[in-house]
Design a protein around this motif. Structure first.
Motif, PDB file in Angstrom:
ATOM      1  N   MET A  20      -6.921 -69.170  -9.379  1.00 25.76           N
ATOM      2  CA  MET A  20      -8.265 -69.763  -9.354  1.00 25.76           C
ATOM      3  C   MET A  20      -8.165 -71.270  -9.173  1.00 25.76           C
ATOM      4  SD  MET A  20     -10.805 -67.788 -12.021  1.00 25.76           S
ATOM      5  CE  MET A  20      -9.799 -67.984 -13.486  1.00 25.76           C
ATOM      6  N   GLY A  21      -7.242 -71.901  -9.897  1.00 23.57           N
ATOM      7  CA  GLY A  21      -7.041 -73.340  -9.749  1.00 23.57           C
ATOM      8  C   GLY A  21      -6.504 -73.703  -8.380  1.00 23.57           C
ATOM      9  N   LEU A  22      -5.587 -72.882  -7.845  1.00 23.47           N
ATOM     10  CA  LEU A  22      -5.033 -73.136  -6.517  1.00 23.47           C
ATOM     11  C   LEU A  22      -6.129 -73.161  -5.460  1.00 23.47           C
ATOM     12  CD1 LEU A  22      -2.519 -73.368  -4.631  1.00 23.47           C
ATOM     13  CD2 LEU A  22      -2.531 -70.866  -4.513  1.00 23.47           C
ATOM     14  N   PHE A  23      -7.032 -72.202  -5.508  1.00 24.26           N
ATOM     15  CA  PHE A  23      -8.108 -72.136  -4.523  1.00 24.26           C
ATOM     16  C   PHE A  23      -9.134 -73.257  -4.761  1.00 24.26           C
ATOM     17  CE2 PHE A  23     -12.159 -70.527  -2.873  1.00 24.26           C
ATOM     18  CZ  PHE A  23     -11.799 -70.231  -1.569  1.00 24.26           C
ATOM     19  N   GLY A  24      -9.541 -73.437  -6.039  1.00 27.16           N
ATOM     20  CA  GLY A  24     -10.576 -74.425  -6.338  1.00 27.16           C
ATOM     21  C   GLY A  24     -10.164 -75.835  -5.980  1.00 27.16           C
ATOM     22  N   TYR A  25      -8.962 -76.241  -6.390  1.00 25.63           N
ATOM     23  CA  TYR A  25      -8.499 -77.610  -6.100  1.00 25.63           C
ATOM     24  C   TYR A  25      -7.953 -77.739  -4.679  1.00 25.63           C
ATOM     25  CZ  TYR A  25      -8.906 -78.842 -11.038  1.00 25.63           C
ATOM     26  OH  TYR A  25      -9.384 -79.103 -12.289  1.00 25.63           O
ATOM     27  N   GLY A  26      -7.321 -76.658  -4.175  1.00 22.41           N
ATOM     28  CA  GLY A  26      -6.731 -76.720  -2.840  1.00 22.41           C
ATOM     29  C   GLY A  26      -7.768 -76.944  -1.749  1.00 22.41           C
ATOM     30  N   VAL A  27      -8.873 -76.230  -1.820  1.00 22.41           N
ATOM     31  CA  VAL A  27      -9.924 -76.410  -0.809  1.00 22.41           C
ATOM     32  C   VAL A  27     -10.558 -77.789  -0.935  1.00 22.41           C
ATOM     33  CG1 VAL A  27     -12.120 -75.507   0.054  1.00 22.41           C
ATOM     34  CG2 VAL A  27     -10.347 -73.923  -0.709  1.00 22.41           C
ATOM     35  N   GLN A  28     -10.693 -78.305  -2.168  1.00 22.04           N
ATOM     36  CA  GLN A  28     -11.207 -79.663  -2.338  1.00 22.04           C
ATOM     37  C   GLN A  28     -10.270 -80.689  -1.701  1.00 22.04           C
ATOM     38  OE1 GLN A  28     -13.146 -80.846  -6.197  1.00 22.04           O
ATOM     39  NE2 GLN A  28     -12.417 -78.822  -6.859  1.00 22.04           N
ATOM     40  N   TRP A  29      -8.959 -80.434  -1.776  1.00 22.67           N
ATOM     41  CA  TRP A  29      -8.001 -81.336  -1.131  1.00 22.67           C
ATOM     42  C   TRP A  29      -8.194 -81.322   0.386  1.00 22.67           C
ATOM     43  CZ3 TRP A  29      -3.899 -80.333   2.300  1.00 22.67           C
ATOM     44  CH2 TRP A  29      -3.061 -81.426   2.553  1.00 22.67           C
ATOM     45  N   LEU A  30      -8.383 -80.126   0.956  1.00 21.93           N
ATOM     46  CA  LEU A  30      -8.643 -80.046   2.397  1.00 21.93           C
ATOM     47  C   LEU A  30      -9.913 -80.818   2.766  1.00 21.93           C
ATOM     48  CD1 LEU A  30      -7.875 -76.250   3.016  1.00 21.93           C
ATOM     49  CD2 LEU A  30      -6.420 -78.206   3.606  1.00 21.93           C
ATOM     50  N   LEU A  31     -10.900 -80.761   1.893  1.00 17.63           N
ATOM     51  CA  LEU A  31     -12.163 -81.455   2.145  1.00 17.63           C
ATOM     52  C   LEU A  31     -11.988 -82.968   2.086  1.00 17.63           C
ATOM     53  CD1 LEU A  31     -15.323 -81.387   2.380  1.00 17.63           C
ATOM     54  CD2 LEU A  31     -15.354 -81.382  -0.121  1.00 17.63           C
ATOM     55  N   ILE A  32     -11.302 -83.440   1.055  1.00 21.19           N
ATOM     56  CA  ILE A  32     -11.180 -84.888   0.868  1.00 21.19           C
ATOM     57  C   ILE A  32     -10.243 -85.502   1.915  1.00 21.19           C
ATOM     58  CG2 ILE A  32      -9.197 -85.163  -0.667  1.00 21.19           C
ATOM     59  CD1 ILE A  32     -10.990 -86.789  -2.536  1.00 21.19           C
ATOM     60  N   ARG A  33      -9.367 -84.679   2.498  1.00 21.97           N
ATOM     61  CA  ARG A  33      -8.514 -85.124   3.599  1.00 21.97           C
ATOM     62  C   ARG A  33      -9.216 -84.987   4.944  1.00 21.97           C
ATOM     63  NH1 ARG A  33      -4.285 -88.209   3.059  1.00 21.97           N
ATOM     64  NH2 ARG A  33      -3.259 -87.197   4.823  1.00 21.97           N
ATOM     65  N   ARG A  34     -10.454 -84.500   4.918  1.00 22.41           N
ATOM     66  CA  ARG A  34     -11.302 -84.327   6.115  1.00 22.41           C
ATOM     67  C   ARG A  34     -10.696 -83.318   7.099  1.00 22.41           C
ATOM     68  NH1 ARG A  34     -15.149 -88.448   5.836  1.00 22.41           N
ATOM     69  NH2 ARG A  34     -14.529 -90.224   4.541  1.00 22.41           N
ATOM     70  N   ILE A  35      -9.899 -82.387   6.574  1.00 24.91           N
ATOM     71  CA  ILE A  35      -9.380 -81.303   7.412  1.00 24.91           C
ATOM     72  C   ILE A  35     -10.467 -80.265   7.639  1.00 24.91           C
ATOM     73  CG2 ILE A  35      -7.664 -79.442   7.524  1.00 24.91           C
ATOM     74  CD1 ILE A  35      -5.810 -81.215   5.846  1.00 24.91           C
ATOM     75  N   ILE A  36     -11.327 -80.054   6.631  1.00 20.79           N
ATOM     76  CA  ILE A  36     -12.487 -79.187   6.763  1.00 20.79           C
ATOM     77  C   ILE A  36     -13.717 -79.949   6.273  1.00 20.79           C
ATOM     78  CG2 ILE A  36     -11.127 -77.083   6.424  1.00 20.79           C
ATOM     79  CD1 ILE A  36     -12.233 -76.981   3.543  1.00 20.79           C
ATOM     80  N   THR A  37     -14.870 -79.429   6.579  1.00 20.87           N
ATOM     81  CA  THR A  37     -16.123 -79.982   6.064  1.00 20.87           C
ATOM     82  C   THR A  37     -16.896 -78.874   5.365  1.00 20.87           C
ATOM     83  OG1 THR A  37     -17.251 -79.556   8.159  1.00 20.87           O
ATOM     84  CG2 THR A  37     -16.286 -81.750   7.848  1.00 20.87           C
ATOM     85  N   LEU A  38     -17.516 -79.228   4.266  1.00 17.90           N
ATOM     86  CA  LEU A  38     -18.287 -78.265   3.490  1.00 17.90           C
ATOM     87  C   LEU A  38     -19.574 -78.912   3.008  1.00 17.90           C
ATOM     88  CD1 LEU A  38     -15.560 -76.622   1.193  1.00 17.90           C
ATOM     89  CD2 LEU A  38     -16.769 -75.506   3.080  1.00 17.90           C
ATOM     90  N   TYR A  59     -22.661 -79.406   0.139  1.00 12.48           N
ATOM     91  CA  TYR A  59     -22.531 -79.772  -1.268  1.00 12.48           C
ATOM     92  C   TYR A  59     -22.362 -78.554  -2.186  1.00 12.48           C
ATOM     93  CZ  TYR A  59     -23.763 -81.782  -5.810  1.00 12.48           C
ATOM     94  OH  TYR A  59     -23.750 -82.171  -7.118  1.00 12.48           O
ATOM     95  N   PHE A  60     -23.157 -77.503  -1.998  1.00 15.84           N
ATOM     96  CA  PHE A  60     -23.158 -76.390  -2.948  1.00 15.84           C
ATOM     97  C   PHE A  60     -21.819 -75.655  -3.011  1.00 15.84           C
ATOM     98  CE2 PHE A  60     -24.206 -71.972  -4.223  1.00 15.84           C
ATOM     99  CZ  PHE A  60     -24.645 -72.251  -5.515  1.00 15.84           C
ATOM    100  N   PRO A  61     -21.145 -75.359  -1.881  1.00 17.32           N
ATOM    101  CA  PRO A  61     -19.812 -74.744  -1.997  1.00 17.32           C
ATOM    102  C   PRO A  61     -18.818 -75.610  -2.765  1.00 17.32           C
ATOM    103  CG  PRO A  61     -20.645 -74.454   0.222  1.00 17.32           C
ATOM    104  CD  PRO A  61     -21.596 -75.387  -0.478  1.00 17.32           C
ATOM    105  N   VAL A  62     -18.939 -76.938  -2.641  1.00 18.06           N
ATOM    106  CA  VAL A  62     -18.058 -77.828  -3.406  1.00 18.06           C
ATOM    107  C   VAL A  62     -18.361 -77.692  -4.899  1.00 18.06           C
ATOM    108  CG1 VAL A  62     -17.315 -80.212  -3.767  1.00 18.06           C
ATOM    109  CG2 VAL A  62     -17.882 -79.418  -1.471  1.00 18.06           C
ATOM    110  N   PHE A  63     -19.630 -77.553  -5.232  1.00 19.51           N
ATOM    111  CA  PHE A  63     -20.028 -77.322  -6.625  1.00 19.51           C
ATOM    112  C   PHE A  63     -19.363 -76.054  -7.163  1.00 19.51           C
ATOM    113  CE2 PHE A  63     -22.733 -75.431  -9.839  1.00 19.51           C
ATOM    114  CZ  PHE A  63     -23.091 -76.509 -10.648  1.00 19.51           C
ATOM    115  N   LEU A  64     -19.354 -74.984  -6.361  1.00 16.55           N
ATOM    116  CA  LEU A  64     -18.746 -73.718  -6.779  1.00 16.55           C
ATOM    117  C   LEU A  64     -17.230 -73.859  -6.919  1.00 16.55           C
ATOM    118  CD1 LEU A  64     -20.759 -71.119  -4.646  1.00 16.55           C
ATOM    119  CD2 LEU A  64     -21.073 -71.720  -7.062  1.00 16.55           C
ATOM    120  N   LEU A  65     -16.607 -74.662  -6.048  1.00 19.43           N
ATOM    121  CA  LEU A  65     -15.167 -74.898  -6.151  1.00 19.43           C
ATOM    122  C   LEU A  65     -14.827 -75.606  -7.465  1.00 19.43           C
ATOM    123  CD1 LEU A  65     -14.363 -76.048  -2.502  1.00 19.43           C
ATOM    124  CD2 LEU A  65     -13.636 -73.912  -3.585  1.00 19.43           C
ATOM    125  N   CYS A  66     -15.641 -76.593  -7.844  1.00 20.13           N
ATOM    126  CA  CYS A  66     -15.431 -77.287  -9.122  1.00 20.13           C
ATOM    127  C   CYS A  66     -15.617 -76.329 -10.298  1.00 20.13           C
ATOM    128  CB  CYS A  66     -16.401 -78.466  -9.247  1.00 20.13           C
ATOM    129  SG  CYS A  66     -16.090 -79.818  -8.093  1.00 20.13           S
TER     130      CYS A  66
END
Length: 543
Positions: A81-99, A101-108
């Motif tokens: 759960m932590g791998l997915f939640g933080y990993g996707v946020q890392w992809l977002l903050i590195r601008r590899i993907i865009t998401l 607001y609400f999916p980011v809320f769910l990741l947190c």
């Protein structure tokens, strides 16, 4: 012997897991960058911090999973759960993907839920393997959760000190690697032992706990007092301090040799702080407890009016009585405890989430990582201090709820200091005080819940208690964001700068923490009679 050794390996495994799964404490390290990437307001950023804390509201799911799944599987579910939640946020903050607001809320939310699963997993392991020393085992392991931010800060500096997104990558993978490292001790967990534990084993357990606490103090001092230069060498030293206590099982294997070869005089010299049969100490404890009992009897005779209603009404008669959820929610003592936690420890957590913006508003953005380390390290020391009641009870017995009230004192003092000045040293001292106070509360909460409302129901009851964290995170965070965004509107800048950004917030948080202190004192006055009864029973069994 083998069973004794395995339980200490289990304890070391839980220490490692706790040390690397307090990932919510480094939110402020990357929150400013996340805010910039998503192009959101301070209010919306606060909702993301709240989402991480909201994961605690789903703590009951980890207890349910432990009923139906092997304990090691629960650990790996938390890790993924932590791998997915933080990993996707890392992809977002590195601008590899865009998401959006609400999916980011769910990741947190998912990342926060993983922390709760890890915590429940560790509580269960400590309870199963240390039934007689449960408070000591929980205090020791939970204390290392407070040092997570300092360890992650070191790891980030050692790899790339300029990258804020690196924290998210570390948050994603380190708990998973730690879970693999802890797998073998967990799979070799000793079976439950229904036989009574010998006095000799209890004595040696206490000695080993003292040694482990000394190692923990050394680790905390190392992280706070020694300059982290070079960072790689310093981080390697911290890892060595976490690995060194693995030698403790060897002490268990050697205890027969120790007993046979060390003179009785040396054993007697070291037993003064461990021996519950000392006649002088027993007399002192009886005198203290009987004195407290007389005071309570005086309260019963003299109580009238409001005092009788507040202190005497529906108070707990004795401790460790099992309470189901329905009965718990109708207890006055539970709600005093709930709101004391809400007005104390939860404020400390919200303060840590806002450290990045607080430092930035005061023109001290470069000190954010230092402040995170200070908060994390002093939270660690606060958690260690929560074991003080168990070590001191042979000499001086104070109800654990009394220690809770004492632990809340530094928080209003810190907010008073932060309200009066914006000096850098005041910010650092205030952060240390808040970390110390909240760390003690977080660690002692499990033991207090177990004592007040029953050890068998602690899994459910503690998860009910910590629902105050997401509620408090939302409420206190909204207040701080409202004040912050209100000051931004007065300028043309997108970032608030100056003392006014958080002045109103500090004043309000300080007033609320005073209320928490008052509630904790009331809880102590209502429960000291029950604690005195428990101690009298323990002394009568010893004598």
């Amino acid at each position: 012997m083998a069973g004794q050794s395995r339980k200490w390996m289990i304890l070391m495994a839980t220490i490692w897991i706790q040390a690397f799964t307090g990932t919510n404490f480094d939110f402020s390290a990357y929150s400013s960058e996340l805010k910039k990437v998503l192009d959101i307001s301070q209010m919306e950023l606060n909702y993301l911090a709240t989402a991480s804390d909201l994961g605690k509201a789903f703590g009951w799911s980890s207890g349910l999973a432990l009923i139906y799944l092997p304990i090691w599987m629960v650990m790996f579910i938390a890790a993924f759960m932590g791998l997915f939640g933080y990993g996707v946020q890392w992809l977002l903050i590195r601008r590899i993907i865009t998401l959006p607001y609400f999916p980011v809320f769910l990741l947190c939310l998912l990342a926060g839920c993983s922390i709760t699963w890890f915590n429940t997993f560790c509580f269960v392991l400590c309870t199963q393997n240390f039934p007689t020393n449960r408070p000591l085992a929980i205090s020791l392991t939970v204390s290392f959760n407070g040092v997570s931010a300092a360890l992650y800060n070191l790891a980030a500096k050692a790899i790339d000190p300029t990258s804020y997104s690196l924290y998210l990558l570390l948050n994603a993978f380190i708990p998973l690697f730690t879970s693999f490292a802890a797998l073998i001790p967990i799979l070799r967990q000793p079976p439950p032992n229904s036989n009574p534990i010998s006095t000799e084993t209890l004595r040696h357990d206490r000695i080993i706990f003292i040694i482990l606490f000394i190692f923990a103090v050394i680790t905390g001092i190392y992280l706070v007092a020694i300059p982290p230069n070079p960072a790689k060498l310093f981080f390697a030293g911290a890892i060595c301090l976490l690995v060194l206590p693995l030698g403790v099982p060897g002490m268990v294997y050697a205890r027969s040799w120790f007993t046979q070869n060390v003179t009785p005089r040396v054993i007697k010299r070291t037993s003064f702080m461990l021996d519950d049969d000392d006649d002088d100490d027993l007399g002192l404890r009886k005198k203290l407890i009987n004195g407290g009992h007389d005071d309570d009897d005086d309260d019963d005779r003299d109580g009238n009016g409001c005092w009788e209603i507040v202190i005497m009404s529906d108070r707990l008669v004795f401790l460790e009585e099992e309470h189901d959820a329905k009965r718990l929610l109708f207890r006055i003592d539970f709600w005093l405890y709930y709101f004391a936690y809400f007005c104390g420890g939860t404020i400390g957590l919200v303060y840590s989430n806002n450290l990045g913006q607080i430092a930035q508003s005061l023109g001290l953005a470069s000190t954010t990582s230092t402040l995170i380390t200070l908060y994390s390290s002093f939270s660690f020391f606060g958690r260690l201090l929560s074991a003080l009641p168990d070590f001191l009870k042979a000499k001086l017995y104070v109800a654990r709820t009394g220690w809770l009230a004492i632990a809340l004192v530094p928080t209003p003092l810190a907010f008073l200091m932060l309200s009066l000045t914006d000096a850098k040293i005041a910010l650092q001292i205030g952060t240390c005080l808040i970390g110390l106070s909240s760390g003690f509360i977080f660690s002692s909460a499990v033991s207090i819940t177990s004592e007040l409302f029953g050890p068998k129901s602690v899994g459910v009851n503690h998860n009910i208690l910590i629902t105050n964290i997401p509620i408090g995170s939302l409420f206190y965070g909204l207040v701080s964001a409202f004040v912050y965004d209100g000051n931004v509107l007065l300028t043309t800048a997108s970032v608030c700068m100056g003392r006014d950004c958080y002045f109103g917030t500090f004043v309000l948080w300080g007033c609320v923490s005073v209320l928490g202190l008052v509630l904790s004192v009331l809880l102590f006055l209502r429960t000291r009679h029950a604690y005195a009864g428990l101690e009298r029973n323990r002394i009568s069994l010893v004598s």
